[in-house]
Design a protein around this motif. Structure first.
Motif: not given
Length: 425
Positions: A375-383
Motif C-alpha cells: 500500500n501507499f498514500i494516494f495523492g488526492a488524500s494529501t491535497s
C-alpha cells in the motif's frame, strides 16, 4: 503472548486498516503508507528509557517534583538539555527560554491553533501537505483552509502573497494575537513531497510574514533525519527570521516531536518560538491547567539527553534510514517507467512520485493492495483541493531493507499494469 492477548493488541494502524501485525499475511505485505518507525527503528528504546528512568528515579529528593504538576512551560532541565542538543544538531545557538514542552506535534498544533487564533481564521496550507493536519484544522477547529500550490522549492510565494492580500482583514479587532492568519508549512524534508525549501523561498516567506503579519507555523519534524555527511541539519525556516534584522519581531514557530527520532508512544514534543509568540502559549489557561503537558516523560528524556543517549540513537536511525532510502531510490531508478517524475530526497521518510495524468492512484492503490500486497498514500488524500490524483507517497520508515526492495519492485509492476490497462482503454 497468548492468542487472545495477541488478538486484543491493537494499535492505530490496525484501527485505520493500514497494517495489521496480527493478520496471517502480514509477513508478505509491504506497508509503504506508514509514516512511523517500524520494529527495527524502535529497537533499543527499552534499554535507552530504562537507563534514563533509573537515573531520574535514583534521586529520592526529586520524587515530590517528578510526580507533581510541572511548570507551565515545562521542566527547566528538559529545556536546558534540549537547547544544548538542538544547538549541536542545528549548528546554531538555541535558547532554553525559547522552548516549551508539548505532548507531541499534534498537541503543539492544537495548542497554537486554539490559543492563538479564532475559529474561521485563515490558514494558508501547502498543496499537497500532511493530510491529517488538514482534517484537524478544518474539521476539528473549523478554521478556513486556503490551499497554496507548491513546486520543488516549496510553497509558491507569488501565489501565497496574492492570497494573503485577498484574505487580509481591514481590521484585526477581536483577534487574540497580532497575527490575523497562519501559514502552515513543512519546509524541511516535506511531507509528502520530500523537498527542502530553498533558501530564496525561505527568505521570501519571512519577508511576506513580516509584511502581512501572519504566523509561519513550521512542522520541523524530519529535520534531523538528513542522510548526507553534513554534521548539521539543513537550515530551518526559523533561522532566516534573524533577530538581528532591523524589522525583526518574531514571526516563526517551530513545532517538533520525538515521534520520528525516538518513539511516537512517548507523546513528547516541544515548541520553539521567540518571546513574542511564546508568551501566548506559556501563559494560556491550557498550559496553566496542564502544568507541563508531559512532565514525567520530559524529565526522563532530559536524563537521556544529558547522558548522550538520544544523540547515539539518532545516529543509528540516520544510518538505517539512509540505507533504506538508498535502496528505495536505487530500485525506483531501475524499475520505474520513464515517464514517471521523482525527486529523490536527501532525508526524511517520503518519496513523492508524479505519475502520468492517466493514472488515478486511488485505483492504483486498490490494485496494489489486492494483487501485489503493498500500500501507499494516494495523492488526492494529501491535497486540500483533492488534486494530485496521479501522485503517490511512499514511506521508507516502517519496513526493513528486504521488504523495501521487494515492495518497490511490486509497486512498479502494479504501476506498469495500470498504465498498460489505461492505454488499452
Amino acid at each position: 503472548m497468548t492468542a487472545n492477548a495477541k488478538a486484543d493488541s491493537k494499535d492505530l494502524f490496525q484501527y485505520l486498516a493500514l497494517y495489521d501485525e496480527n493478520s496471517e499475511d502480514h509477513e508478505n505485505f509491504v506497508p509503504f503508507s506508514m509514516g512511523a518507525p517500524g520494529a527495527e527503528s524502535l529497537a533499543g528504546c527499552n534499554q535507552l528509557l530504562d537507563k534514563a528512568t533509573r537515573i531520574l528515579l535514583s534521586d529520592d529528593g526529586e520524587e515530590r517534583f517528578t510526580f507533581q504538576y510541572g511548570p507551565c512551560k515545562g521542566y527547566p532541565g528538559f529545556c536546558r538539555e534540549m537547547a544544548k542538543f538542538l544547538s549541536s544538531e542545528y549548528g546554531q545557538t538555541v535558547s532554553r527560554e525559547d522552548i516549551m514542552v508539548t505532548a507531541g506535534a499534534t498537541q503543539g498544533l492544537h495548542l497554537v491553533a486554539t490559543v492563538m487564533f479564532n475559529k474561521d481564521t485563515p490558514v494558508f496550507m501547502e498543496d499537497p501537505t500532511y493530510f491529517i493536519a488538514v482534517k484537524i484544522l478544518r474539521e476539528d477547529f473549523g478554521m478556513n483552509i486556503i490551499p497554496v500550490p507548491t513546486d520543488s522549492e516549496g510553497i509558491n510565494a507569488e501565489k501565497l502573497e496574492s492570497m494573503l492580500v485577498q484574505h487580509k482583514p481591514t481590521s484585526i479587532a477581536g483577534q487574540k494575537t497580532p497575527f490575523w492568519g497562519m501559514v502552515y508549512t513543512i519546509p524541511t524534508f516535506n511531507n509528502p513531497k520530500g523537498y527542502c525549501m530553498s533558501p530564496e523561498r525561505c527568505r521570501t516567506l519571512i519577508r511576506l510574514a513580516r509584511k502581512h503579519d501572519v504566523l509561519l507555523f513550521t512542522e520541523d519534524i524530519y529535520n534531523m533525519l538528513h542522510y548526507d555527511d553534513s554534521p548539521v541539519c539543513p537550515p530551518r525556516l526559523m533561522s532566516y527570521d534573524n533577530h538581528m534584522d532591523e524589522d525583526f519581531q518574531g514571526h516563526v514557530l517551530s513545532n517538533c516531536t520525538f515521534s520520528k527520532i525516538l518513539a511516537p508512544g512517548l507523546r513528547l514534543g516541544w515548541i520553539e518560538a521567540p518571546p513574542r509568540i511564546m508568551k501566548y502559549l506559556e501563559k494560556s489557561a491550557t498550559a496553566w491547567s496542564g502544568g507541563a503537558f508531559n512532565h514525567y516523560t520530559s524529565k526522563v528524556i532530559a536524563s537521556a539527553l544529558k547522558e548522550g543517549l538520544i544523540a547515539k540513537h539518532l545516529n543509528k536511525l540516520r544510518k538505517e534510514y539512509r540505507e533504506r532510502m538508498d535502496i528505495a531510490c536505487s530500485s525506483l531508478r531501475k524499475h520505474l517507467p520513464q515517464d514517471v517524475k521523482v525527486d529523490y530526497p536527501k532525508g526524511g521518510f517520503f518519496i513523492w512520485l508524479e505519475l502520468p495524468p492517466s493514472v488515478d492512484t486511488m485505483l492504483l492503490l486498490k490494485l496494489a493492495v489486492e494483487k501485489y500486497k503493498i500500500n501507499f498514500i494516494f495523492g488526492a488524500s494529501t491535497s486540500p483541493t483533492g488534486g494530485c490524483r496521479n501522485c503517490a507517497r511512499l514511506s521508507i520508515s516502517f519496513c526493513d531493507k528486504k521488504k523495501i526492495e521487494k515492495g518497490i519492485v511490486a509497486f512498479c509492476e502494479a504501476l506498469q499494469e495500470m498504465m498498460e490497462t489505461s492505454k488499452g482503454q
